[in-house]
Design a protein around this motif. Structure first.
Motif, PDB file in Angstrom:
ATOM      1  N   GLU A 108      42.132  45.800  49.191  1.00  0.00           N
ATOM      2  CA  GLU A 108      43.518  46.092  48.849  1.00  0.00           C
ATOM      3  C   GLU A 108      44.446  45.067  49.491  1.00  0.00           C
ATOM      4  N   GLU A 140      40.856  48.144  45.804  1.00  0.00           N
ATOM      5  CA  GLU A 140      41.548  48.498  44.571  1.00  0.00           C
ATOM      6  C   GLU A 140      40.878  47.811  43.394  1.00  0.00           C
ATOM      7  N   SER A 193      50.032  45.089  47.357  1.00  0.00           N
ATOM      8  CA  SER A 193      49.644  46.054  46.331  1.00  0.00           C
ATOM      9  C   SER A 193      50.738  47.105  46.162  1.00  0.00           C
TER      10      SER A 193
END
Length: 122
Positions: A43, A28, A47
């Motif tokens: 990630e 991400e 998240s």
């Protein structure tokens, strides 16, 4: 790519790199520390990206790959081919050195096996 590959194999591999969506979905884009731009990280379990944000970020990472990796495909290919040639030369050199060492060892063994002849003064 493995041990034996050609130029086309490198190009094909580079082409596929930018299309691995599973890879992009594992990362991400988050704001960097102290307003230093953006950072790509693995990630986090915590998240809370929406599906829309995840889709947008995957698109951005693919675009970056297309704009950075693909234009450098010739340089990447050249680096792989240089590495392959160097490894081949190292193997060839090692085989040559081993053959020379074995030849020297064989000659030394033959000399040691022959009785020493000494001439004594009369």
């Amino acid at each position: 790519l493995g041990e034996s590959f050609g130029e086309d194999d490198v190009y094909n591999h580079i082409e596929k790199i930018c299309d691995v969506e599973e890879l992009y979905s594992e990362y991400e884009i988050v704001p960097g520390p102290a307003g230093s731009g953006w950072t790509v990280i693995k990630e986090l379990d915590s998240s809370n990206r929406s599906a829309h944000t995840q889709r947008w970020q995957i698109h951005v990472m693919k675009e970056l790959c297309d704009n950075i990796i693909r234009p450098a495909d010739d340089e990447i290919k050249d680096a792989f081919m240089r590495m392959k040639r160097r490894q081949k030369a190292k193997k060839k050199s090692a085989k040559k050195n081993n053959a020379q060492s074995e030849g020297e060892d064989a000659a030394t063994s033959q000399e040691a096996a022959q009785p020493a002849s000494h001439s004594e003064g009369r």
